[in-house]
Design a protein around this motif. Structure first.
Motif, PDB file in Angstrom:
ATOM      1  N   ASN A  86       0.501  -1.372   0.154  1.00 31.33           N
ATOM      2  CA  ASN A  86       0.197   0.002  -0.066  1.00 31.33           C
ATOM      3  C   ASN A  86       0.743   1.408   0.122  1.00 31.33           C
ATOM      4  N   TYR A  87       2.018   1.216  -0.147  1.00 30.95           N
ATOM      5  CA  TYR A  87       3.015   2.316  -0.163  1.00 30.95           C
ATOM      6  C   TYR A  87       4.113   2.348  -1.130  1.00 30.95           C
ATOM      7  N   PRO A  88       4.519   3.221  -1.908  1.00 29.49           N
ATOM      8  CA  PRO A  88       5.259   2.885  -3.032  1.00 29.49           C
ATOM      9  C   PRO A  88       6.782   3.012  -2.748  1.00 29.49           C
ATOM     10  N   TYR A  89       7.404   2.105  -2.029  1.00 30.38           N
ATOM     11  CA  TYR A  89       8.647   2.128  -1.357  1.00 30.38           C
ATOM     12  C   TYR A  89       9.630   2.179  -2.034  1.00 30.38           C
ATOM     13  N   PRO A  90       9.549   1.868  -3.516  1.00 25.98           N
ATOM     14  CA  PRO A  90      10.714   2.013  -4.400  1.00 25.98           C
ATOM     15  C   PRO A  90      10.918   3.436  -4.828  1.00 25.98           C
ATOM     16  N   LEU A  91       9.882   4.306  -4.450  1.00 28.82           N
ATOM     17  CA  LEU A  91      10.346   5.841  -4.592  1.00 28.82           C
ATOM     18  C   LEU A  91      11.007   6.312  -3.461  1.00 28.82           C
ATOM     19  N   LEU A  92      11.053   5.582  -2.049  1.00 31.49           N
ATOM     20  CA  LEU A  92      11.819   6.268  -0.993  1.00 31.49           C
ATOM     21  C   LEU A  92      12.759   5.273  -0.557  1.00 31.49           C
ATOM     22  N   GLU A  93      13.788   5.880   0.421  1.00 29.35           N
ATOM     23  CA  GLU A  93      14.903   5.079   0.873  1.00 29.35           C
ATOM     24  C   GLU A  93      14.818   5.405   2.277  1.00 29.35           C
ATOM     25  N   ARG A  94      15.221   4.604   3.286  1.00 28.02           N
ATOM     26  CA  ARG A  94      14.999   4.592   4.474  1.00 28.02           C
ATOM     27  C   ARG A  94      16.148   5.823   4.973  1.00 28.02           C
ATOM     28  N   ALA A  95      15.924   6.677   6.033  1.00 24.64           N
ATOM     29  CA  ALA A  95      16.689   7.732   6.548  1.00 24.64           C
ATOM     30  C   ALA A  95      17.970   7.093   6.865  1.00 24.64           C
ATOM     31  N   ASP A  96      19.096   7.871   6.858  1.00 20.64           N
ATOM     32  CA  ASP A  96      20.504   7.193   7.169  1.00 20.64           C
ATOM     33  C   ASP A  96      20.476   7.383   8.960  1.00 20.64           C
ATOM     34  N   MET A  97      19.813   8.582   9.469  1.00 18.10           N
ATOM     35  CA  MET A  97      19.728   8.792  10.651  1.00 18.10           C
ATOM     36  C   MET A  97      18.471   8.143  11.482  1.00 18.10           C
ATOM     37  N   ILE A  98      18.530   6.774  12.007  1.00 16.55           N
ATOM     38  CA  ILE A  98      17.438   6.280  12.540  1.00 16.55           C
ATOM     39  C   ILE A  98      17.601   5.780  14.184  1.00 16.55           C
ATOM     40  N   ASP A 110       8.541   8.996  10.463  1.00 22.71           N
ATOM     41  CA  ASP A 110       9.083   9.342   9.517  1.00 22.71           C
ATOM     42  C   ASP A 110       9.513   8.360   8.427  1.00 22.71           C
ATOM     43  N   VAL A 111       9.105   8.492   7.253  1.00 24.34           N
ATOM     44  CA  VAL A 111       9.073   7.498   6.407  1.00 24.34           C
ATOM     45  C   VAL A 111      10.456   7.475   5.340  1.00 24.34           C
ATOM     46  N   GLY A 112      11.206   8.425   5.639  1.00 25.56           N
ATOM     47  CA  GLY A 112      12.480   8.189   4.968  1.00 25.56           C
ATOM     48  C   GLY A 112      12.466   9.422   3.876  1.00 25.56           C
ATOM     49  N   ASN A 113      13.203   9.016   2.797  1.00 22.49           N
ATOM     50  CA  ASN A 113      13.673  10.222   1.824  1.00 22.49           C
ATOM     51  C   ASN A 113      13.250   9.679   0.553  1.00 22.49           C
TER      52      ASN A 113
END
Length: 328
Positions: free
Chosen positions: A3-15, A96-99
Protein backbone atom coordinates in the motif's frame (compact mmCIF):
# COMPACT_ATOMS: atom_id res chain seq x y z
CA UNK A 1 4.55 -3.17 1.40
CA UNK A 2 1.68 -3.25 -1.05
CA UNK A 3 0.00 0.00 0.00
CA UNK A 4 2.97 2.37 -0.22
CA UNK A 5 5.40 2.85 -3.12
CA UNK A 6 8.64 2.24 -1.28
CA UNK A 7 10.64 1.99 -4.51
CA UNK A 8 10.34 5.80 -4.50
CA UNK A 9 11.67 6.07 -0.96
CA UNK A 10 14.84 5.21 0.90
CA UNK A 11 15.15 4.79 4.64
CA UNK A 12 16.76 7.70 6.42
CA UNK A 13 20.42 7.32 7.37
CA UNK A 14 19.68 8.64 10.86
CA UNK A 15 17.32 6.22 12.60
CA UNK A 16 17.18 6.58 16.37
CA UNK A 17 16.95 3.62 18.74
CA UNK A 18 13.92 4.06 20.98
CA UNK A 19 14.30 4.17 24.75
CA UNK A 20 11.77 1.83 26.24
CA UNK A 21 9.37 2.67 29.07
CA UNK A 22 10.39 6.31 29.07
CA UNK A 23 7.70 8.60 30.47
CA UNK A 24 9.61 11.79 31.35
CA UNK A 25 12.08 14.04 29.55
CA UNK A 26 11.22 12.46 26.21
CA UNK A 27 13.41 13.66 23.37
CA UNK A 28 12.11 14.22 19.86
CA UNK A 29 14.43 11.43 18.72
CA UNK A 30 12.62 9.04 21.11
CA UNK A 31 9.17 10.18 20.03
CA UNK A 32 9.11 10.13 16.23
CA UNK A 33 8.55 6.66 14.77
CA UNK A 34 10.40 5.41 11.71
CA UNK A 35 9.30 2.94 9.07
CA UNK A 36 10.50 -0.58 9.79
CA UNK A 37 10.23 -3.87 7.97
CA UNK A 38 6.49 -4.21 8.56
CA UNK A 39 3.92 -1.84 7.15
CA UNK A 40 2.79 0.67 9.76
CA UNK A 41 -0.80 1.18 10.80
CA UNK A 42 -1.16 4.43 8.87
CA UNK A 43 -4.49 5.21 10.51
CA UNK A 44 -2.85 6.17 13.82
CA UNK A 45 -0.46 8.82 12.47
CA UNK A 46 -1.31 12.51 12.59
CA UNK A 47 1.87 13.69 10.83
CA UNK A 48 4.14 12.10 8.21
CA UNK A 49 7.71 13.35 7.88
CA UNK A 50 9.34 13.04 4.46
CA UNK A 51 12.91 13.98 3.55
CA UNK A 52 13.83 15.30 0.10
CA UNK A 53 17.64 15.56 -0.18
CA UNK A 54 17.76 17.60 -3.37
CA UNK A 55 20.00 20.57 -4.11
CA UNK A 56 21.00 20.06 -7.75
CA UNK A 57 18.20 22.42 -8.80
CA UNK A 58 19.52 25.26 -6.64
CA UNK A 59 20.50 28.44 -8.49
CA UNK A 60 23.35 29.10 -6.04
CA UNK A 61 25.84 26.50 -4.84
CA UNK A 62 24.22 24.53 -2.04
CA UNK A 63 24.37 21.27 -0.10
CA UNK A 64 20.77 21.60 1.04
CA UNK A 65 20.57 17.92 0.13
CA UNK A 66 22.21 17.19 3.48
CA UNK A 67 19.59 19.04 5.51
CA UNK A 68 17.07 16.22 6.12
CA UNK A 69 19.69 14.06 7.82
CA UNK A 70 21.15 16.97 9.79
CA UNK A 71 17.72 17.90 11.11
CA UNK A 72 17.12 14.29 12.12
CA UNK A 73 20.44 14.20 13.96
CA UNK A 74 19.48 17.37 15.86
CA UNK A 75 16.26 15.83 17.20
CA UNK A 76 18.24 14.54 20.17
CA UNK A 77 18.69 18.09 21.49
CA UNK A 78 14.97 18.84 21.77
CA UNK A 79 12.41 17.60 24.25
CA UNK A 80 8.76 17.06 23.36
CA UNK A 81 7.48 19.26 26.20
CA UNK A 82 6.94 22.94 25.41
CA UNK A 83 7.15 25.03 28.57
CA UNK A 84 5.81 28.18 26.86
CA UNK A 85 2.49 26.49 26.14
CA UNK A 86 2.55 23.79 28.87
CA UNK A 87 2.03 21.28 26.08
CA UNK A 88 3.60 17.94 25.21
CA UNK A 89 3.91 16.98 21.56
CA UNK A 90 3.61 13.28 22.36
CA UNK A 91 -0.16 13.69 22.05
CA UNK A 92 0.56 13.58 18.31
CA UNK A 93 1.59 10.40 16.50
CA UNK A 94 4.37 11.16 14.02
CA UNK A 95 6.22 8.86 11.61
CA UNK A 96 9.31 9.45 9.47
CA UNK A 97 9.01 7.53 6.20
CA UNK A 98 12.51 8.36 4.96
CA UNK A 99 13.72 10.16 1.84
CA UNK A 100 12.52 10.45 -1.73
CA UNK A 101 14.90 8.56 -4.00
CA UNK A 102 17.17 10.89 -5.98
CA UNK A 103 18.45 10.35 -9.51
CA UNK A 104 22.16 11.11 -9.56
CA UNK A 105 21.89 13.53 -12.52
CA UNK A 106 18.30 13.76 -13.77
CA UNK A 107 16.51 16.56 -11.91
CA UNK A 108 13.23 16.05 -13.79
CA UNK A 109 13.10 12.39 -12.79
CA UNK A 110 13.75 13.33 -9.19
CA UNK A 111 11.01 15.96 -9.38
CA UNK A 112 8.61 13.32 -10.68
CA UNK A 113 9.54 11.07 -7.74
CA UNK A 114 8.74 13.94 -5.37
CA UNK A 115 5.32 14.44 -6.95
CA UNK A 116 4.59 10.73 -6.82
CA UNK A 117 5.61 10.57 -3.15
CA UNK A 118 3.04 13.25 -2.29
CA UNK A 119 0.42 11.45 -4.39
CA UNK A 120 1.13 8.24 -2.49
CA UNK A 121 0.87 9.95 0.89
CA UNK A 122 -2.47 11.53 -0.01
CA UNK A 123 -3.86 8.24 -1.27
CA UNK A 124 -2.50 6.06 1.53
CA UNK A 125 -3.07 8.25 4.62
CA UNK A 126 -4.83 11.42 3.58
CA UNK A 127 -5.71 12.31 7.18
CA UNK A 128 -2.01 12.74 8.02
CA UNK A 129 -0.25 16.11 7.62
CA UNK A 130 2.84 15.91 5.35
CA UNK A 131 5.81 17.67 6.93
CA UNK A 132 8.65 17.78 4.43
CA UNK A 133 12.33 18.39 5.16
CA UNK A 134 14.09 19.82 2.08
CA UNK A 135 16.16 20.18 -0.03
CA UNK A 136 15.97 23.32 -2.12
CA UNK A 137 12.79 25.26 -2.84
CA UNK A 138 12.15 23.59 -6.19
CA UNK A 139 10.55 20.73 -4.27
CA UNK A 140 7.55 22.87 -3.29
CA UNK A 141 6.18 23.04 -6.82
CA UNK A 142 6.26 19.25 -7.16
CA UNK A 143 4.69 18.62 -3.76
CA UNK A 144 1.81 21.00 -4.48
CA UNK A 145 1.36 19.47 -7.95
CA UNK A 146 1.13 16.04 -6.32
CA UNK A 147 -1.45 17.31 -3.85
CA UNK A 148 -3.53 18.85 -6.65
CA UNK A 149 -3.45 15.65 -8.68
CA UNK A 150 -5.15 13.76 -5.85
CA UNK A 151 -7.38 16.61 -4.67
CA UNK A 152 -8.28 18.06 -8.05
CA UNK A 153 -11.46 19.66 -6.71
CA UNK A 154 -9.60 21.72 -4.10
CA UNK A 155 -8.49 25.33 -4.37
CA UNK A 156 -4.96 25.59 -2.95
CA UNK A 157 -3.38 28.62 -1.33
CA UNK A 158 0.25 29.21 -0.39
CA UNK A 159 1.54 30.82 2.79
CA UNK A 160 5.20 31.49 1.98
CA UNK A 161 7.77 32.73 4.50
CA UNK A 162 10.68 33.76 2.31
CA UNK A 163 13.13 36.55 1.57
CA UNK A 164 12.55 36.03 -2.18
CA UNK A 165 9.55 36.04 -4.50
CA UNK A 166 10.60 32.75 -6.16
CA UNK A 167 8.86 34.05 -9.29
CA UNK A 168 11.83 33.95 -11.67
CA UNK A 169 11.18 33.29 -15.34
CA UNK A 170 10.80 29.55 -15.89
CA UNK A 171 11.81 29.91 -19.55
CA UNK A 172 15.23 31.04 -18.32
CA UNK A 173 15.67 29.12 -15.07
CA UNK A 174 13.58 26.00 -15.60
CA UNK A 175 12.30 24.06 -12.56
CA UNK A 176 14.82 25.60 -10.16
CA UNK A 177 14.62 26.81 -6.59
CA UNK A 178 13.96 30.35 -7.81
CA UNK A 179 10.81 29.43 -9.76
CA UNK A 180 8.47 27.18 -7.72
CA UNK A 181 5.69 29.70 -7.14
CA UNK A 182 5.77 30.86 -10.75
CA UNK A 183 5.63 27.23 -11.86
CA UNK A 184 2.43 26.73 -9.89
CA UNK A 185 0.88 29.95 -11.19
CA UNK A 186 1.77 29.21 -14.81
CA UNK A 187 0.42 25.66 -14.49
CA UNK A 188 -2.90 27.01 -13.20
CA UNK A 189 -2.56 25.04 -9.98
CA UNK A 190 -2.43 28.09 -7.70
CA UNK A 191 -3.74 31.58 -8.44
CA UNK A 192 -1.43 34.49 -7.71
CA UNK A 193 -4.07 36.06 -5.49
CA UNK A 194 -3.97 32.91 -3.33
CA UNK A 195 -0.24 33.33 -2.58
CA UNK A 196 0.81 35.26 0.53
CA UNK A 197 4.58 35.80 0.72
CA UNK A 198 5.85 37.33 3.96
CA UNK A 199 9.42 38.36 4.77
CA UNK A 200 10.74 39.62 1.45
CA UNK A 201 14.10 41.34 1.54
CA UNK A 202 14.44 44.89 0.22
CA UNK A 203 17.72 44.39 -1.69
CA UNK A 204 17.41 40.80 -2.89
CA UNK A 205 14.47 40.93 -5.30
CA UNK A 206 14.57 42.38 -8.81
CA UNK A 207 11.92 44.94 -9.76
CA UNK A 208 10.85 42.73 -12.66
CA UNK A 209 9.71 40.14 -10.13
CA UNK A 210 7.61 42.75 -8.33
CA UNK A 211 6.03 43.66 -11.65
CA UNK A 212 5.14 40.02 -12.28
CA UNK A 213 3.82 39.62 -8.72
CA UNK A 214 1.58 42.66 -9.17
CA UNK A 215 0.42 41.41 -12.55
CA UNK A 216 -0.60 38.07 -11.02
CA UNK A 217 -2.07 39.73 -7.90
CA UNK A 218 0.35 37.97 -5.53
CA UNK A 219 0.05 39.18 -1.94
CA UNK A 220 3.46 40.06 -0.50
CA UNK A 221 5.06 41.96 2.33
CA UNK A 222 8.68 42.85 3.05
CA UNK A 223 10.21 41.98 6.38
CA UNK A 224 10.45 45.67 7.26
CA UNK A 225 6.73 46.11 6.63
CA UNK A 226 5.85 42.91 8.51
CA UNK A 227 7.85 43.93 11.55
CA UNK A 228 6.11 47.29 11.72
CA UNK A 229 2.69 45.60 11.67
CA UNK A 230 3.79 42.76 13.95
CA UNK A 231 4.35 39.23 12.67
CA UNK A 232 1.40 37.88 14.67
CA UNK A 233 -1.00 40.33 13.04
CA UNK A 234 0.43 39.71 9.58
CA UNK A 235 0.12 35.92 9.78
CA UNK A 236 -3.41 36.07 11.17
CA UNK A 237 -4.42 38.46 8.41
CA UNK A 238 -2.99 36.22 5.67
CA UNK A 239 -4.69 33.13 7.11
CA UNK A 240 -8.01 34.92 7.44
CA UNK A 241 -7.89 36.00 3.80
CA UNK A 242 -6.86 32.55 2.58
CA UNK A 243 -9.50 30.85 4.72
CA UNK A 244 -12.22 32.66 2.79
CA UNK A 245 -10.73 31.76 -0.60
CA UNK A 246 -9.20 28.27 -0.54
CA UNK A 247 -9.77 24.72 0.67
CA UNK A 248 -6.16 23.93 1.53
CA UNK A 249 -3.30 26.16 2.68
CA UNK A 250 0.21 24.90 1.97
CA UNK A 251 2.88 26.38 4.27
CA UNK A 252 6.37 26.70 2.81
CA UNK A 253 9.24 28.01 4.92
CA UNK A 254 12.42 29.05 3.15
CA UNK A 255 15.00 29.30 5.91
CA UNK A 256 16.63 32.24 4.16
CA UNK A 257 13.76 34.31 5.53
CA UNK A 258 15.87 34.44 8.70
CA UNK A 259 18.36 37.20 9.36
CA UNK A 260 21.92 36.01 8.67
CA UNK A 261 22.61 36.06 12.43
CA UNK A 262 19.81 33.53 12.97
CA UNK A 263 20.29 31.58 9.73
CA UNK A 264 23.92 31.67 8.57
CA UNK A 265 23.54 28.37 6.73
CA UNK A 266 21.18 29.48 3.98
CA UNK A 267 22.62 29.92 0.48
CA UNK A 268 21.19 33.47 0.30
CA UNK A 269 21.77 34.49 3.92
CA UNK A 270 21.56 38.28 4.38
CA UNK A 271 21.06 40.88 7.12
CA UNK A 272 17.66 42.45 7.68
CA UNK A 273 15.68 39.25 7.90
CA UNK A 274 13.28 37.62 10.33
CA UNK A 275 14.31 36.79 13.89
CA UNK A 276 14.07 33.18 14.98
CA UNK A 277 11.36 33.90 17.58
CA UNK A 278 9.28 35.64 14.90
CA UNK A 279 9.55 32.59 12.66
CA UNK A 280 8.58 30.25 15.51
CA UNK A 281 5.55 32.41 16.29
CA UNK A 282 4.53 32.57 12.62
CA UNK A 283 4.56 28.82 12.03
CA UNK A 284 2.87 28.06 15.36
CA UNK A 285 0.00 30.35 14.39
CA UNK A 286 -0.16 28.68 10.97
CA UNK A 287 -0.21 25.28 12.64
CA UNK A 288 -3.34 26.15 14.59
CA UNK A 289 -5.34 26.72 11.40
CA UNK A 290 -7.30 23.66 10.22
CA UNK A 291 -6.85 24.54 6.55
CA UNK A 292 -3.05 24.44 6.82
CA UNK A 293 -2.66 20.83 5.70
CA UNK A 294 1.00 20.53 4.66
CA UNK A 295 4.35 22.16 5.39
CA UNK A 296 7.86 22.13 4.02
CA UNK A 297 11.17 23.54 5.32
CA UNK A 298 13.68 24.29 2.57
CA UNK A 299 16.97 25.93 1.55
CA UNK A 300 19.22 25.11 4.49
CA UNK A 301 22.84 24.30 3.68
CA UNK A 302 24.31 22.55 6.76
CA UNK A 303 27.91 22.83 5.53
CA UNK A 304 27.65 26.61 5.92
CA UNK A 305 26.27 26.41 9.44
CA UNK A 306 27.93 27.81 12.56
CA UNK A 307 27.43 25.82 15.73
CA UNK A 308 24.26 24.25 14.24
CA UNK A 309 22.45 27.60 14.61
CA UNK A 310 20.39 27.18 11.45
CA UNK A 311 19.75 23.45 11.78
CA UNK A 312 18.50 23.90 15.34
CA UNK A 313 16.34 26.81 14.22
CA UNK A 314 14.87 24.57 11.52
CA UNK A 315 14.03 21.83 14.03
CA UNK A 316 12.55 24.44 16.37
CA UNK A 317 10.47 25.69 13.41
CA UNK A 318 9.21 22.17 12.75
CA UNK A 319 8.29 21.65 16.40
CA UNK A 320 6.65 25.07 16.69
CA UNK A 321 4.38 24.18 13.78
CA UNK A 322 3.47 20.94 15.53
CA UNK A 323 2.67 22.86 18.73
CA UNK A 324 0.18 24.80 16.63
CA UNK A 325 -1.27 21.55 15.28
CA UNK A 326 -1.80 20.34 18.85
CA UNK A 327 -3.65 23.57 19.64
CA UNK A 328 -6.23 23.12 16.87
Amino acid sequence: MSNYPYPLLERADMIWSKKTNQTEDIKVSDWIDTVGEEEPDWSVYDVTILGIPLSKSSISASTASENPEMMRQAWKYFGTYNLDEDLDLTQLKVIDVGNVRQHITNILETHENIKQAMIAMRKTHSHSIPLVLGGDHSITAMLVKGWKEVHSEETIGILQLDSHFDLRDTSEMGPANGTPIRQLIEAGIVKGEHVHNIGLHGFFNAKALKVYADQEKVNYMTMKQARKKGITNVIHDALNKLEAQVDTIYLTVDMDVLDIIHGPATPAAAPGGMYSEELFEAVQIAGTHPKVKAMDIVCLDPRKDIGQITVKNAVHTMLSFLVGVCQR
